[in-house]
Scaffold this motif. Structure first.
Motif, mmCIF file in Angstrom:
data_model
loop_
_atom_site.group_PDB
_atom_site.id
_atom_site.type_symbol
_atom_site.label_atom_id
_atom_site.label_comp_id
_atom_site.label_asym_id
_atom_site.label_seq_id
_atom_site.Cartn_x
_atom_site.Cartn_y
_atom_site.Cartn_z
ATOM 1 N N MET A 506 -23.324 18.620 -11.280
ATOM 2 C CA MET A 506 -22.398 19.754 -11.328
ATOM 3 C C MET A 506 -21.523 19.812 -10.082
ATOM 4 O O MET A 506 -20.343 20.171 -10.153
ATOM 5 C CB MET A 506 -23.184 21.058 -11.492
ATOM 6 N N LEU A 507 -22.085 19.449 -8.924
ATOM 7 C CA LEU A 507 -21.307 19.467 -7.683
ATOM 8 C C LEU A 507 -20.145 18.480 -7.757
ATOM 9 O O LEU A 507 -18.999 18.832 -7.439
ATOM 10 C CB LEU A 507 -22.213 19.121 -6.499
ATOM 11 N N ASP A 508 -20.426 17.257 -8.164
ATOM 12 C CA ASP A 508 -19.385 16.222 -8.139
ATOM 13 C C ASP A 508 -18.431 16.296 -9.325
ATOM 14 O O ASP A 508 -17.340 15.719 -9.273
ATOM 15 C CB ASP A 508 -20.031 14.832 -8.083
ATOM 16 N N THR A 509 -18.834 16.977 -10.392
ATOM 17 C CA THR A 509 -17.930 17.111 -11.552
ATOM 18 C C THR A 509 -17.241 18.462 -11.589
ATOM 19 O O THR A 509 -16.449 18.722 -12.509
ATOM 20 C CB THR A 509 -18.705 16.922 -12.868
ATOM 21 N N LYS A 510 -17.530 19.319 -10.604
ATOM 22 C CA LYS A 510 -16.978 20.678 -10.577
ATOM 23 C C LYS A 510 -17.289 21.392 -11.894
ATOM 24 O O LYS A 510 -16.428 21.835 -12.630
ATOM 25 C CB LYS A 510 -15.463 20.652 -10.335
ATOM 26 N N ASN A 511 -18.608 21.440 -12.160
ATOM 27 C CA ASN A 511 -19.108 22.085 -13.387
ATOM 28 C C ASN A 511 -18.553 21.409 -14.639
ATOM 29 O O ASN A 511 -18.084 22.062 -15.573
ATOM 30 C CB ASN A 511 -18.810 23.586 -13.396
ATOM 31 N N ALA A 537 -28.890 26.298 -11.275
ATOM 32 C CA ALA A 537 -28.143 25.357 -10.443
ATOM 33 C C ALA A 537 -26.848 25.987 -9.944
ATOM 34 O O ALA A 537 -26.445 25.790 -8.786
ATOM 35 C CB ALA A 537 -27.844 24.088 -11.236
ATOM 36 N N ASP A 538 -26.208 26.768 -10.805
ATOM 37 C CA ASP A 538 -24.932 27.379 -10.421
ATOM 38 C C ASP A 538 -25.108 28.392 -9.290
ATOM 39 O O ASP A 538 -24.203 28.594 -8.470
ATOM 40 C CB ASP A 538 -24.314 28.061 -11.646
#
Length: 656
Positions: A506-511, A537-538
């Motif tokens: 999620m960090l590297d794909t921007k959610n 996670a969010d």
């Protein structure tokens, strides 16, 4: 002793004079005064004659020597005058010419010898400081009147800058021309790879496939035609060209235009062809040159393809690569890599996992996945972490509450103490040795593995026993999840491990909004089955009130440059997390294609860069000494201030 006796009894005037004096003394003893006076007078006359004779002889000898030297000097001056090597003499104190020979007079285009003329008036931009420093040759060749000269000289001086110097000009134009021709005729080897051969030819008949490949070969041949090189096909998707070095500057200045012209060839479904180019040059032998080209094409493919890489003895140079990496849907490689990692871990005594400095959630997620794999294979595992600089401490504290993670997190120093010759070091989320948590640990362990999704840099980790490098992947956590699917069932993962890996994705794909492919969502599904909760996670990405206010201040200072470049500067205390989130927020502004936040840490100036996909920020950050991937990149410079880095960034953006 014999030589002294011989010299003593050698017959000379002094011996006769001594004998006369002895006789004189004897006569005096005998009271023979007239005899003594006679011997004394004779001795005096003999001494006078001897002195006059020796003086005359010495004067004649000196005159003879002087005449000989004068004749030799005259002959030397005459030889210098007619010598074919241009020669001149000048004053060290005034720099004016004192004498020139015929050859230099003709070289200067004069009819009479030059005298009392400034040396720089005859020889533009010529300096004789090297002669004053005691050197005998001009350090670099000197160009004069369409010729190249090697200049030698000598100085005769009373002090540092007083006296006169002599210069000799040797014409080496032909030698220089041969040297240039030798360098221009050196071998260069170019490997051209069709990146998407399988997708490009999928579903075509043999005739259609042959027609398309012929179009590609024709485009390649037309591009290489000016070089008049040898072009041949090695494999169905690979071509090799052997050419001369003289043509490389033209290809480089054109940024390897084949990368763009080849895209005009499309198949029946509209897929355009792309190629990668690897060039080897500056090698000592054709074999070494081919090895350079092979390394270059591997580098181009590992960075996502659709680019050219040039390799010489010193480094890599990159051209193109502005497009996104294309996802490969085949799972064969993942299965093979999973089996290889399985064997490597099984053959090791223990496993140490290490990411990049300032470890983020992707490093932690990938490391948690490796811990799960090692646990399945019953191997002791540790994660190298610096708690003072880690950016994922909230998740670290959660994992530390698990029994399976008791003693797993260790410092680099502790890792040095527990490692042995069978320890396996797995580096995740970076491929650069200067960015790992501990470069000393990397150098001390001989068995290494690399799992990374960033485009490979020129100074990548070499000698790894296992490398799983896919620039198309969204994150290192995705790659580790991909491997886990072939080694274990979702139930083997602990819920927090799955959440750590999902957080990294999620960090590297921007959610899941950037750099996502089918494999990304397949990995997310696997982790969801393992119990990962996206809402939990969010929560890890939330900011407190002070951080939110700081982020808002950074966004409010935005300035636009060029075609959609948003730049902000963090003037208060630097924070990597705030800078990254501010860069993400700037991308949501209409018309922004790429965002940059400049900030300062205690010992470094940094830039956090983000892209919506229209601009490859990795290429921009590499120009400033950083790296990353096409959508997220960064720079950290210890030799610049924040203001200096801002100036360089703006200059770089204006060139785009």
């Amino acid at each position: 002793m014999k030589q002294k006796l011989r010299r003593l009894f050698r017959p000379t005037g002094r011996m006769y004079f001594a004998a006369m004096l002895i006789f004189c003394v004897v006569e005096l003893i005998r009271n023979d005064v007239p005899g003594a006076i006679g011997f004394a007078a004779a001795s005096l006359l003999l001494a006078s004659y001897s002195y006059i004779y020796k003086s005359a002889t010495r004067t004649g000898a000196i005159r003879t020597i002087e005449n000989v030297l004068f004749a030799a000097e005259s002959a030397g001056r005459g030889a210098l005058s007619v010598m074919p090597i241009p020669t001149l003499a000048f004053s060290l104190s005034t720099g004016s010419l004192l004498w020139t020979n015929d050859a230099f007079t003709a070289l200067a285009g004069e009819t009479e010898r030059l005298f009392d003329v400034a040396l720089t008036d005859v020889l533009p931009k010529f300096s004789y400081d090297w002669l004053l420093d005691g050197k005998t040759e001009l350090p670099a060749p000197y160009e004069f009147r369409d010729s190249i000269f090697r200049v030698r000289g000598s100085a005769i001086r009373a002090s540092y800058d007083e006296g006169w110097g002599v210069l000799y000009f040797e014409d080496v134009s032909e030698l220089a021309s041969l040297r240039v021709e030798f360098a221009a005729s050196r071998t260069a080897i170019m490997i051209i790879m069709i990146d998407n051969y399988d997708d490009f030819t999928k579903g075509l008949t043999d005739i259609e496939k042959s027609t398309l490949i012929a179009e590609l070969d024709d485009a390649i041949a037309r591009w290489l035609k000016p070089a008049d090189g040898f072009l041949t096909r090695l494999e169905r998707d690979q071509r090799v060209c052997i050419l001369e070095e003289r043509w490389m500057p033209a290809f480089i200045s054109g940024c390897f235009s084949l990368l763009e012209t080849i895209k005009t060839t499309r198949n029946h479904t509209g897929i355009e062809a792309t190629v990668s180019i690897g060039v080897g040059r500056g090698a000592d032998s054709p074999l070494e040159c081919y090895k350079f080209a092979s390394l270059a094409i591997d580098m181009a493919l590992s960075r996502g393809g659709d680019q050219a890489v040039v390799k010489d003895k010193l480094n890599f140079a990159f051209y193109g690569g502005k497009n996104q990496a294309v996802e490969r849907n085949t799972k064969v490689k993942s299965r093979v890599m999973a089996n290889a990692l399985n064997e490597l871990i099984t053959d090791s005594s223990d496993v140490i996992v290490m990411g990049h400095r300032f470890a983020d959630y992707d490093v932690l997620g990938a490391a948690a996945g490796v811990v799960a794999i090692a646990r399945i294979l019953k191997r002791k595992v540790s994660i190298v972490l610096n708690a003072d600089t880690c950016l994922a401490m909230p998740m670290v504290r959660k994992l530390m509450q698990l029994r399976e993670y008791d003693g797993v997190f260790i410092t680099p120093r502790d890792a040095m103490l527990v490692s042995n010759n069978r320890t396996l070091l797995i580096v995740v989320d970076t491929n650069r040795p200067d960015q790992v948590e501990s470069e000393t640990l990397l150098q001390s362990i001989t068995r290494t593995a690399v799992i990374d999704h960033h485009r490979r840099a020129a100074d990548y980790i070499t000698g790894a026993a296992f490398t799983f490098h896919e620039p198309y992947a969204s994150s290192a956590s995705e790659l580790v999840t991909d491997l886990l699917q072939y080694l274990a069932q979702p139930s083997v993962l602990h819920k927090l491990e799955a959440e750590a890996m999902l957080t990294g994705i999620m960090l590297d794909t921007k959610n899941f909004t950037l750099r996502t492919g089918t494999r990304t969502f397949e990995a997310a599904v696997f982790l969801r089955r393992a119990g990962a909760d996206a809402s939990e996670a969010d929560k890890l990405f939330r900011l407190d009130i002070a951080q939110t206010a700081q982020k808002a201040r950074v966004v409010s200072t935005v300035k636009m440059y060029g075609d959609g470049f948003a730049v902000s500067e963090m003037t208060d205390a630097g924070d990597r997390v705030i800078a990254a989130q501010a860069a993400d927020a700037l991308l949501k502004i209409t018309g922004v294609k790429a965002s940059f936040v400049v900030f300062a840490l205690t010992d470094a100036a940094c830039v956090s860069a983000r892209s919506s996909g229209d601009v490859n920020v990795q290429l921009l950050m590499e120009k400033l000494g950083g790296g990353g991937n096409s959508n997220a990149a960064a720079v950290q410079r210890h030799d610049l201030t924040r203001a200096e880095l801002m100036t360089q960034l703006i200059a770089c953006l204006k060139e785009c």
